[in-house]
Design a protein around this motif. Structure first.
Motif, PDB file in Angstrom:
ATOM      1  N   ARG A 142     -15.450 -22.273 -10.605  1.00 29.96           N
ATOM      2  CA  ARG A 142     -16.251 -21.701 -11.705  1.00 29.96           C
ATOM      3  C   ARG A 142     -16.159 -20.184 -11.688  1.00 29.96           C
ATOM      4  NH1 ARG A 142     -19.749 -25.744 -10.644  1.00 29.96           N
ATOM      5  NH2 ARG A 142     -20.877 -24.539  -9.088  1.00 29.96           N
ATOM      6  N   TYR A 143     -16.289 -19.626 -10.497  1.00 27.90           N
ATOM      7  CA  TYR A 143     -16.286 -18.169 -10.355  1.00 27.90           C
ATOM      8  C   TYR A 143     -14.917 -17.590 -10.734  1.00 27.90           C
ATOM      9  CZ  TYR A 143     -16.878 -13.601  -8.157  1.00 27.90           C
ATOM     10  OH  TYR A 143     -16.951 -12.243  -7.921  1.00 27.90           O
ATOM     11  N   GLN A 144     -13.866 -18.142 -10.178  1.00 28.42           N
ATOM     12  CA  GLN A 144     -12.531 -17.565 -10.399  1.00 28.42           C
ATOM     13  C   GLN A 144     -12.043 -17.789 -11.832  1.00 28.42           C
ATOM     14  OE1 GLN A 144     -11.463 -15.392  -8.601  1.00 28.42           O
ATOM     15  NE2 GLN A 144     -12.255 -15.735  -6.530  1.00 28.42           N
ATOM     16  N   PRO A 284     -26.333  -8.679 -13.499  1.00 24.82           N
ATOM     17  CA  PRO A 284     -25.122  -8.582 -12.673  1.00 24.82           C
ATOM     18  C   PRO A 284     -25.406  -8.747 -11.178  1.00 24.82           C
ATOM     19  CG  PRO A 284     -25.311  -6.716 -14.188  1.00 24.82           C
ATOM     20  CD  PRO A 284     -26.614  -7.438 -14.235  1.00 24.82           C
ATOM     21  N   CYS A 285     -24.532  -9.478 -10.497  1.00 22.55           N
ATOM     22  CA  CYS A 285     -24.604  -9.641  -9.036  1.00 22.55           C
ATOM     23  C   CYS A 285     -24.466  -8.251  -8.411  1.00 22.55           C
ATOM     24  CB  CYS A 285     -23.460 -10.549  -8.587  1.00 22.55           C
ATOM     25  SG  CYS A 285     -23.092 -10.487  -6.825  1.00 22.55           S
ATOM     26  N   SER A 286     -25.282  -7.960  -7.400  1.00 24.72           N
ATOM     27  CA  SER A 286     -25.240  -6.601  -6.854  1.00 24.72           C
ATOM     28  C   SER A 286     -23.943  -6.339  -6.078  1.00 24.72           C
ATOM     29  CB  SER A 286     -26.472  -6.318  -6.001  1.00 24.72           C
ATOM     30  OG  SER A 286     -26.531  -7.254  -4.979  1.00 24.72           O
ATOM     31  N   LEU A 287     -23.185  -7.380  -5.770  1.00 21.54           N
ATOM     32  CA  LEU A 287     -21.920  -7.142  -5.053  1.00 21.54           C
ATOM     33  C   LEU A 287     -20.707  -7.155  -5.985  1.00 21.54           C
ATOM     34  CD1 LEU A 287     -22.475  -9.278  -1.814  1.00 21.54           C
ATOM     35  CD2 LEU A 287     -22.670  -6.807  -2.098  1.00 21.54           C
ATOM     36  N   CYS A 288     -20.625  -8.198  -6.869  1.00 18.01           N
ATOM     37  CA  CYS A 288     -19.386  -8.342  -7.661  1.00 18.01           C
ATOM     38  C   CYS A 288     -19.601  -8.091  -9.155  1.00 18.01           C
ATOM     39  CB  CYS A 288     -18.798  -9.733  -7.462  1.00 18.01           C
ATOM     40  SG  CYS A 288     -19.753 -11.009  -8.295  1.00 18.01           S
ATOM     41  N   HIS A 289     -20.845  -7.948  -9.575  1.00 21.86           N
ATOM     42  CA  HIS A 289     -21.223  -7.651 -10.974  1.00 21.86           C
ATOM     43  C   HIS A 289     -21.042  -8.811 -11.953  1.00 21.86           C
ATOM     44  CE1 HIS A 289     -21.658  -3.707  -9.379  1.00 21.86           C
ATOM     45  NE2 HIS A 289     -20.371  -3.643  -9.079  1.00 21.86           N
ATOM     46  N   ILE A 296     -27.809 -11.741  -5.424  1.00 27.62           N
ATOM     47  CA  ILE A 296     -26.377 -11.866  -5.100  1.00 27.62           C
ATOM     48  C   ILE A 296     -25.917 -13.237  -5.585  1.00 27.62           C
ATOM     49  CG2 ILE A 296     -24.715 -11.981  -3.181  1.00 27.62           C
ATOM     50  CD1 ILE A 296     -26.594 -10.145  -1.614  1.00 27.62           C
ATOM     51  N   CYS A 297     -24.767 -13.322  -6.249  1.00 21.53           N
ATOM     52  CA  CYS A 297     -24.336 -14.595  -6.854  1.00 21.53           C
ATOM     53  C   CYS A 297     -23.946 -15.621  -5.789  1.00 21.53           C
ATOM     54  CB  CYS A 297     -23.172 -14.359  -7.825  1.00 21.53           C
ATOM     55  SG  CYS A 297     -21.595 -14.068  -7.026  1.00 21.53           S
ATOM     56  N   SER A 298     -23.855 -16.892  -6.180  1.00 22.53           N
ATOM     57  CA  SER A 298     -23.618 -17.943  -5.191  1.00 22.53           C
ATOM     58  C   SER A 298     -22.235 -17.795  -4.551  1.00 22.53           C
ATOM     59  CB  SER A 298     -23.791 -19.324  -5.822  1.00 22.53           C
ATOM     60  OG  SER A 298     -22.970 -19.422  -6.942  1.00 22.53           O
ATOM     61  N   TYR A 299     -21.274 -17.276  -5.311  1.00 20.36           N
ATOM     62  CA  TYR A 299     -19.937 -17.075  -4.741  1.00 20.36           C
ATOM     63  C   TYR A 299     -19.995 -16.017  -3.632  1.00 20.36           C
ATOM     64  CZ  TYR A 299     -15.106 -15.518  -4.318  1.00 20.36           C
ATOM     65  OH  TYR A 299     -13.881 -15.158  -3.832  1.00 20.36           O
ATOM     66  N   CYS A 300     -20.609 -14.879  -3.925  1.00 22.16           N
ATOM     67  CA  CYS A 300     -20.662 -13.806  -2.918  1.00 22.16           C
ATOM     68  C   CYS A 300     -21.467 -14.244  -1.696  1.00 22.16           C
ATOM     69  CB  CYS A 300     -21.258 -12.529  -3.518  1.00 22.16           C
ATOM     70  SG  CYS A 300     -20.128 -11.727  -4.673  1.00 22.16           S
ATOM     71  N   ARG A 301     -22.533 -15.031  -1.929  1.00 24.12           N
ATOM     72  CA  ARG A 301     -23.324 -15.510  -0.785  1.00 24.12           C
ATOM     73  C   ARG A 301     -22.474 -16.445   0.077  1.00 24.12           C
ATOM     74  NH1 ARG A 301     -28.287 -18.138  -3.286  1.00 24.12           N
ATOM     75  NH2 ARG A 301     -27.102 -17.808  -5.128  1.00 24.12           N
TER      76      ARG A 301
END
Ligand code: Q46
Ligand code: ZN
Length: 312
Positions: A142-144, A284-289, A296-301
Motif C-alpha cells: 500500500r505504501y510503495q 503528514p507522517c513526521s518521518l516520510c510526509h 508516524i505512519c504504519s510503514y515508518c513504524r
C-alpha cells in the motif's frame, strides 16, 4: 455452442450473462466491460497517466494489456517481495510482458525491490516485526504503490482486483460487520488529501474465470501459481464459498457486489463524506510526509521496529 453476437463457434460460455462468445467477440466484451467501469465510476480520462500495479498474475497483466489496447497511457509497477523462487518467477513474467506488449505501446515498468529498499525480503521483515507475512506485505505494498504514484506524478493508481476479489472482500467485511471498510469498498477512491493517489479497480465487472480466459486467448504469459503465503487465507475460503453458490445460481457474485454498489450509490449522502473524514483525520507522517492518522505512519513504524529487531 454459438457466439451470441456473430453466430460462429464460441470459445467460452458465460452463464451469468446467459451468453457465449467467439474470441474476437469475447475480447470486445471484456474491453467493453472495462470501458464501462472506467466511465461509470469516472476513473480516468484519455489524457491521464495511469500506474498499474502488476504482480505477474493474470488479472494485473490482463488489466495492463486491456488499458494499453484501449489507448490509455498506462505504465506498470512491480513490487519484488523477495519470496524465494516465487518472486523471481513472477518478476520474469512481468518483465517479459513489459518488453513485448509494453514496449509496443511505449509503456514503461517501474520496479521496487523490497530486499534492496527495505533491507530484507518480506518474510524476514515480518519476522523482525513479529507480524504475519501478509499483514507486513499489505503495509509495504500500500505504501510503495501510493508513494510511486505520487512521486512519479501519476494521475491514478490501478489494481487488478476482479469481481471475485471484491465479492469475497465484501463477504468478509459483512460477516464481521467492518463498516469502516465497507465504506471504502467502492471501485474508485478519490485522492482525498495531498499525498494520496486516486485508486481504481477497472476489472470489478469481470470474473476471475473471464480474466483467465482473456489471458489465455490473448497469449499473456502469467504466473499460474499463487503466492505461497496465500495458503489457508480467509479470502480463498470466501472465494470458494462464493464459487459454490455461483455454480448453483449463476450471477450470485455479480448481484452481491454490484447490488452493494447500487445501494451505496442510492443511499442518502453521508453527513460527512469520506473525503471530508480523511481531511479531518489525516496529516503528514513526521518521518516520510505521507498521509497518516498517527504521528508516524504504519510503514515508518514497521521499518523502525525492523531496524531495532535486526540490531538485537
Ligand atoms: S502477495 Fe503479499 Fe499476498 Fe503473498 S505475502 Fe500475502 S499479501 S499472499 S495478495
Ligand atoms: Zn511515514
Amino acid at each position: 455452442m454459438k457466439c451470441k453476437k456473430c453466430k460462429t463457434k464460441a470459445v467460452i460460455g458465460l452463464p451469468r450473462h446467459n451468453a457465449a462468445f467467439c474470441k474476437p467477440c469475447f475480447n470486445e466484451f471484456v474491453h467493453d466491460q472495462v470501458a464501462r467501469a472506467v466511465k461509470s465510476e469516472r476513473m480516468f480520462g484519455p489524457k491521464d497517466r495511469i500506474l498499474v500495479a502488476v504482480s505477474g498474475g493474470k488479472d494485473s497483466l490482463a488489466l495492463w494489456d486491456i488499458l494499453l489496447k484501449l489507448g490509455y497511457r498506462a505504465d506498470g509497477l512491480y513490487v519484488d517481495l523477495g519470496i524465494a523462487g516465487y518472486s523471481a518467477r513472477s518478476r520474469e513474467k512481468v518483465e517479459r510482458f513489459a518488453e513485448t506488449t509494453g514496449k509496443r505501446h511505449q509503456a514503461t515498468l517501474l520496479i521496487h525491490t523490497v530486499q534492496e529498499e527495505e533491507g530484507a525480503g518480506i518474510r524476514e521483515l515480518a519476522d523482525l516485526v513479529n507480524r504475519p507475512t501478509c499483514s507486513a506485505c499489505g503495509t509495504i505494498k500500500r505504501y510503495q504503490f501510493n508513494r510511486a504514484a505520487v512521486d512519479h506524478d501519476y494521475d491514478v493508481m490501478a489494481t487488478g482486483h476482479n469481481l471475485d476479489d471484491e465479492a469475497a472482500r465484501l463477504l468478509g467485511n459483512v460477516l464481521h460487520w467492518q463498516e469502516e471498510y465497507l465504506e471504502k469498498q467502492g471501485p474508485s477512491l478519490p485522492a482525498s488529501v495531498e499525498g494520496f493517489a486516486k485508486k481504481v479497480k477497472p476489472l470489478y465487472r469481470l470474473a476471475e474465470r473471464e480474466l483467465a480466459a482473456y489471458a489465455v486467448l490473448n497469449r499473456i504469459d502469467y504466473i499460474v501459481e499463487e503466492c505461497p503465503m496465500a495458503k489457508g487465507s480467509k479470502m480463498l475460503l470466501y472465494k470458494d464459498v462464493l464459487n459454490r453458490l455461483e455454480i448453483e445460481s449463476p450471477g450470485t457474485k455479480q448481484s452481491f457486489y454490484w447490488g452493494f454498489l447500487d445501494k451505496q450509490a442510492k443511499a442518502q449522502p453521508a453527513p460527512v463524506s469520506m473525503a471530508e473524514k480523511d481531511q479531518a483525520t489525516l496529516h503528514p507522517c513526521s518521518l516520510c510526509h505521507q498521509p497518516t492518522t498517527a504521528e508516524i505512519c504504519s510503514y515508518c513504524r514497521m521499518m523502525a521496529r525492523a531496524k531495532a529487531g535486526s540490531l538485537r
